[in-house]
Design a protein around this motif. Structure first.
Motif: not given
Length: 342
Positions: A48-49, A55-58, A242-246, A250-255
């Protein structure tokens, strides 16, 4: 010259990897409470890592840290921001994640991967509106392989269990334990070895993999395997909201693209595969491994004993404002569909 070129390539590759790592904008700290050899730590988290970082391009990296508290406190630790991501047993917090116990009804699944995917689909289509994960971002749901009997005595009939002290972890297995007339002793799964070794309990209800990962093969005399197990356990993988919403959208969708059903399937498959290793470990340590068939009297007696537990679950979630019967029917349908796809 060739060796120099190879060395240069290695250095360059290392530099690229180093730059990729240092370029991460966000680090997600993951709390784990199981031994390093457990499939969650050996397989699920590393994969997963990698998925997240790719997915987030690093931009987001994942590191896994050992959690030394009680597994039930991981949900609070993630909610409070002590960790960004974690996972634990839903039944460790009675009453909070009741709907996912649909997967714990005995006799419903024989395969952890199938059960995990079916649970995720059922949650998304029938249970999400109940908002049981309020305050958390749910990343995945999964189950372990069917729970079986690890004992310090032979189980020639279900009567042999009456009065025996058995470790239980919560959820519907507690109801099964009551019907088996054992003396239940509540404790987290990692305590099983110590409790059996010290004679605090005579056995434990756990999936077969724990013969290896919790070293139960060292202290069990018998491992009794029911065709569909006695139960299974639902787990949640959660993230601090909060970590997710911060994160950027683009990265939320990627995760979420590499979580959800994909992560649920990965975890279920990894935990299910580990049961094979548990059986091998048990046999290599001289544990009496008993494979029961559907026509065995012990299996027939268990089927009678557990009859009606599905209704017990339906009754237990009446206050959730969902159609529990429809959810259970859907879960069963998904299990059949997924099995037919294999």
């Amino acid at each position: 010259m060739m060796n120099f070129k190879k060395s240069l390539l290695c250095v360059t590759a290392g530099a690229v990897l180093s730059l990729s790592a240092t370029a991460a904008e966000t680090t997600l700290r993951v709390a784990t409470w199981l031994p390093p050899t457990n499939p969650q730590n050996e397989t699920v988290w590393p994969i997963w890592a990698k998925w997240v970082e790719e997915a987030t391009e690093g931009r987001v990296e994942v590191i896994v840290e050992n959690y030394t508290g009680h597994p039930k406190t991981i949900f609070d630790a993630v909610e409070d921001g002590v960790y960004d991501v974690g996972f634990s047993v839903n039944a460790y917090l009675p009453g909070r994640f009741s709907l996912t116990s649909v997967a714990e009804i005995p006799g419903e699944i024989t395969d952890a991967e199938t059960g995990s995917v079916a649970l995720w689909r059922t949650y998304k289509n029938y249970f999400e509106s109940a908002d049981e994960y309020n305050g958390l971002q749910l990343l995945a749901l999964f189950v372990h392989g069917p729970g079986q009997l690890h004992t310090k005595f032979p189980v020639n009939s279900l009567d042999d269990l009456k009065g025996k002290k058995m470790r239980v972890g919560g959820g519907l297995i507690n109801d099964i334990a009551e019907r088996l007339e054992v003396t239940p002793v509540s404790a987290p799964a990692p305590k099983s070895y110590e409790m059996m070794q010290q004679g605090v309990v005579d056995g434990t209800f756990l999936p077969v993999q724990e013969q290896k990962f919790f070293r139960l093969s060292e202290i069990s005399s018998d491992l009794t395997l029911f065709p569909r197990g006695l139960y299974t356990t639902a787990f949640s993988v959660v993230m601090n909201i909060d970590a997710f919403e911060n994160l950027s959208k683009k990265d939320q969708d990627a995760i979420m693209r590499v979580s959800g059903e994909k992560l649920s399937r990965l975890a279920g498959a990894a935990w299910g595969k580990a049961d094979e290793n548990g059986i091998l470990e048990a046999k290599s340590n001289g544990v009496n491994v008993v494979f029961l068939t559907e026509d065995d009297q012990r299996v027939k007696d268990l089927n009678k004993l557990t009859k009606g537990i599905d209704q017990l679950w339906i009754d237990s979630v009446k206050n959730r404002d969902v159609d529990a019967k429809a959810g259970l029917a859907a879960f069963r349908k998904y299990v059949n569909e997924i099995n037919s796809e294999k």
